[in-house]
Design a protein around this motif. Structure first.
Motif, PDB file in Angstrom:
ATOM      1  N   VAL A 169     -25.297  55.327  -7.549  1.00  0.00           N
ATOM      2  CA  VAL A 169     -26.748  55.387  -7.365  1.00  0.00           C
ATOM      3  C   VAL A 169     -27.461  55.558  -8.710  1.00  0.00           C
ATOM      4  N   PHE A 170     -26.814  56.210  -9.692  1.00  0.00           N
ATOM      5  CA  PHE A 170     -27.400  56.325 -11.034  1.00  0.00           C
ATOM      6  C   PHE A 170     -27.531  54.941 -11.652  1.00  0.00           C
ATOM      7  N   ALA A 171     -26.483  54.141 -11.519  1.00  0.00           N
ATOM      8  CA  ALA A 171     -26.490  52.788 -12.071  1.00  0.00           C
ATOM      9  C   ALA A 171     -27.543  51.928 -11.378  1.00  0.00           C
ATOM     10  N   SER A 172     -27.707  52.127 -10.076  1.00  0.00           N
ATOM     11  CA  SER A 172     -28.707  51.362  -9.318  1.00  0.00           C
ATOM     12  C   SER A 172     -30.118  51.631  -9.844  1.00  0.00           C
ATOM     13  N   LYS A 173     -30.440  52.892 -10.059  1.00  0.00           N
ATOM     14  CA  LYS A 173     -31.767  53.234 -10.563  1.00  0.00           C
ATOM     15  C   LYS A 173     -31.959  52.768 -12.003  1.00  0.00           C
ATOM     16  N   TYR A 174     -30.874  52.816 -12.777  1.00  0.00           N
ATOM     17  CA  TYR A 174     -30.943  52.415 -14.184  1.00  0.00           C
ATOM     18  C   TYR A 174     -31.218  50.919 -14.317  1.00  0.00           C
ATOM     19  N   LYS A 175     -30.729  50.115 -13.373  1.00  0.00           N
ATOM     20  CA  LYS A 175     -30.861  48.669 -13.492  1.00  0.00           C
ATOM     21  C   LYS A 175     -32.150  48.133 -12.855  1.00  0.00           C
ATOM     22  N   LEU A 176     -33.117  49.011 -12.596  1.00  0.00           N
ATOM     23  CA  LEU A 176     -34.340  48.604 -11.904  1.00  0.00           C
ATOM     24  C   LEU A 176     -35.025  47.407 -12.562  1.00  0.00           C
ATOM     25  N   LYS A 177     -35.200  47.461 -13.873  1.00  0.00           N
ATOM     26  CA  LYS A 177     -35.909  46.377 -14.557  1.00  0.00           C
ATOM     27  C   LYS A 177     -35.174  45.053 -14.373  1.00  0.00           C
ATOM     28  N   LYS A 178     -33.856  45.082 -14.554  1.00  0.00           N
ATOM     29  CA  LYS A 178     -33.046  43.872 -14.382  1.00  0.00           C
ATOM     30  C   LYS A 178     -33.100  43.402 -12.932  1.00  0.00           C
ATOM     31  N   ALA A 179     -33.136  44.355 -12.005  1.00  0.00           N
ATOM     32  CA  ALA A 179     -33.165  44.022 -10.580  1.00  0.00           C
ATOM     33  C   ALA A 179     -34.434  43.266 -10.202  1.00  0.00           C
ATOM     34  N   ILE A 180     -35.544  43.566 -10.858  1.00  0.00           N
ATOM     35  CA  ILE A 180     -36.787  42.856 -10.585  1.00  0.00           C
ATOM     36  C   ILE A 180     -36.643  41.384 -10.982  1.00  0.00           C
ATOM     37  N   TYR A 181     -35.984  41.131 -12.122  1.00  0.00           N
ATOM     38  CA  TYR A 181     -35.744  39.747 -12.547  1.00  0.00           C
ATOM     39  C   TYR A 181     -34.883  39.004 -11.530  1.00  0.00           C
ATOM     40  N   GLU A 182     -34.015  39.716 -10.844  1.00  0.00           N
ATOM     41  CA  GLU A 182     -33.096  39.102  -9.894  1.00  0.00           C
ATOM     42  C   GLU A 182     -33.757  38.753  -8.561  1.00  0.00           C
ATOM     43  N   LEU A 183     -35.053  39.037  -8.434  1.00  0.00           N
ATOM     44  CA  LEU A 183     -35.771  38.673  -7.213  1.00  0.00           C
ATOM     45  C   LEU A 183     -36.066  37.178  -7.156  1.00  0.00           C
ATOM     46  N   GLY A 184     -35.802  36.450  -8.224  1.00  0.00           N
ATOM     47  CA  GLY A 184     -36.077  35.007  -8.314  1.00  0.00           C
ATOM     48  C   GLY A 184     -35.114  34.203  -7.477  1.00  0.00           C
ATOM     49  N   PRO A 185     -35.079  32.866  -7.727  1.00  0.00           N
ATOM     50  CA  PRO A 185     -35.827  32.167  -8.780  1.00  0.00           C
ATOM     51  C   PRO A 185     -37.223  31.703  -8.367  1.00  0.00           C
ATOM     52  N   THR A 186     -37.560  31.740  -7.078  1.00  0.00           N
ATOM     53  CA  THR A 186     -38.835  31.176  -6.627  1.00  0.00           C
ATOM     54  C   THR A 186     -40.020  32.091  -6.911  1.00  0.00           C
ATOM     55  N   GLY A 187     -39.771  33.386  -7.035  1.00  0.00           N
ATOM     56  CA  GLY A 187     -40.868  34.338  -7.215  1.00  0.00           C
ATOM     57  C   GLY A 187     -41.462  34.807  -5.908  1.00  0.00           C
ATOM     58  N   PHE A 188     -41.089  34.147  -4.800  1.00  0.00           N
ATOM     59  CA  PHE A 188     -41.647  34.527  -3.491  1.00  0.00           C
ATOM     60  C   PHE A 188     -41.274  35.959  -3.097  1.00  0.00           C
ATOM     61  N   PRO A 189     -40.011  36.385  -3.278  1.00  0.00           N
ATOM     62  CA  PRO A 189     -39.695  37.794  -2.972  1.00  0.00           C
ATOM     63  C   PRO A 189     -40.518  38.771  -3.816  1.00  0.00           C
ATOM     64  N   PHE A 190     -40.872  38.378  -5.052  1.00  0.00           N
ATOM     65  CA  PHE A 190     -41.671  39.255  -5.910  1.00  0.00           C
ATOM     66  C   PHE A 190     -43.070  39.445  -5.317  1.00  0.00           C
ATOM     67  N   GLU A 191     -43.637  38.385  -4.746  1.00  0.00           N
ATOM     68  CA  GLU A 191     -44.942  38.496  -4.093  1.00  0.00           C
ATOM     69  C   GLU A 191     -44.879  39.499  -2.945  1.00  0.00           C
ATOM     70  N   HIS A 192     -43.812  39.430  -2.149  1.00  0.00           N
ATOM     71  CA  HIS A 192     -43.646  40.380  -1.050  1.00  0.00           C
ATOM     72  C   HIS A 192     -43.429  41.797  -1.577  1.00  0.00           C
ATOM     73  N   PHE A 193     -42.756  41.897  -2.704  1.00  0.00           N
ATOM     74  CA  PHE A 193     -42.517  43.201  -3.313  1.00  0.00           C
ATOM     75  C   PHE A 193     -43.843  43.853  -3.733  1.00  0.00           C
ATOM     76  N   ILE A 194     -44.705  43.070  -4.392  1.00  0.00           N
ATOM     77  CA  ILE A 194     -46.031  43.566  -4.794  1.00  0.00           C
ATOM     78  C   ILE A 194     -46.846  43.937  -3.556  1.00  0.00           C
ATOM     79  N   ALA A 195     -46.741  43.122  -2.510  1.00  0.00           N
ATOM     80  CA  ALA A 195     -47.468  43.412  -1.263  1.00  0.00           C
ATOM     81  C   ALA A 195     -47.018  44.744  -0.677  1.00  0.00           C
ATOM     82  N   GLU A 196     -45.719  45.021  -0.722  1.00  0.00           N
ATOM     83  CA  GLU A 196     -45.192  46.284  -0.184  1.00  0.00           C
ATOM     84  C   GLU A 196     -45.685  47.477  -0.993  1.00  0.00           C
ATOM     85  N   ILE A 197     -45.754  47.319  -2.296  1.00  0.00           N
ATOM     86  CA  ILE A 197     -46.258  48.404  -3.149  1.00  0.00           C
ATOM     87  C   ILE A 197     -47.702  48.735  -2.773  1.00  0.00           C
ATOM     88  N   LEU A 198     -48.513  47.711  -2.568  1.00  0.00           N
ATOM     89  CA  LEU A 198     -49.908  47.931  -2.175  1.00  0.00           C
ATOM     90  C   LEU A 198     -50.009  48.486  -0.757  1.00  0.00           C
TER      91      LEU A 198
END
Length: 276
Positions: free
Chosen positions: A72-101
């Protein structure tokens, strides 16, 4: 690292900067590891440094050492890299931003078409709360080093101006640009000048993506170290973007043929992340 010579490290953009021990410590503390574990990792990484080492190599080494301590330490540490892995379309990133809001009290809709004065615009995320209405454009990059320059807010602002002519003036309308990378200095200056709200990995200071995710425990499934890339892609294709969604839809782990023992480990890590 021998002596007191300054070690130059190479960033993903190709820029060479001085190695920062405090910066490494800060990123390791975000993982939740103890100070003792952090110091042990730092001692190992520091001894393996050499001139021109890439920040990616430093990250990979720290990640492996954290994972040996606790996944779980490694999971939290890789957060920035994990955001990049939401690709390649970017559509999951849109849903991610929607969830934050959504977790900030907004009602959200993804991929909506709205008529402007001149043309129709597809808006990535529309978020409403009381009289406030946000029009959010998401700019996703699948690789590090590609920052959003001033052309992005220039383009978004022109679209936003066209939209505002047709929108009710009774609402507090606002234009947003959200990215998983960073904004250049000129992009920030322009956005602030014209009144666009910019959200990136570390901007605004203290309230960027990283801060918001840590604060509410809203981690993407791509942080999980106990799932393979194929398994993550399977889940993303089915609209499972967040760890909290996978807890509710754990039956997908059965569809993947994951054993009961491994499923238990995965669910334990999910709960630790979501309760963080």
């Amino acid at each position: 690292m021998k002596g007191k010579s300054i070690i130059k490290v190479q960033k993903s953009s190709g820029e060479k900067v001085d190695f920062s021990l405090p910066k490494l410590k800060k990123s390791l503390r975000h993982s939740g590891a103890s100070e003792k574990d952090i110091q042990q990792i730092i001692d190992i990484v520091r001894d393996e440094l050499y001139q021109g080492i890439s920040t990616k190599e430093i990250y990979n080494r720290a990640f492996v050492l954290l994972k040996k301590k606790k996944s779980v330490f490694a999971s939290k540490y890789k957060l920035k890299k994990a955001i990049y892995e939401l690709g390649p379309t970017g559509f999951p990133f849109e849903h991610f931003i929607a969830e934050i809001l959504s977790h900030s009290g907004y009602q959200v809709a993804v991929g909506q078409y709205v008529e402007g004065k001149c043309v129709s615009h597809e808006i990535d995320v529309i978020a409403t709360k009381n009289t406030e209405k946000l029009f959010v454009e998401c700019k996703f990059h699948g690789e590090e080093g590609r920052n959003c320059d001033v052309k992005i807010p220039l383009y978004i602002h022109s679209r936003y101006q066209d939209l505002m002519i047709t929108q009710s003036q009774d609402c507090k309308n606002a234009g947003w640009v959200a990215t998983n990378t960073r904004f250049t200095k000129d992009a920030i200056q322009y956005g602030q000048c014209v009144g666009l709200y910019l959200l990136s990995w570390d901007f605004p200071k203290g309230n960027g993506l990283k801060d918001r995710i840590d604060r509410i425990g809203l981690y993407p499934i791509t942080v999980l170290t106990l799932l393979s890339n194929r398994e993550k892609e399977f889940l993303l294709d089915r609209g499972i973007v967040l760890c909290k969604q996978l807890i509710v839809a754990a039956f997908y782990l059965d569809h993947l043929g994951i054993s009961e023992k491994r499923k238990e480990h995965i669910l334990n890590e999910l709960k630790l992340l979501c309760n963080a």
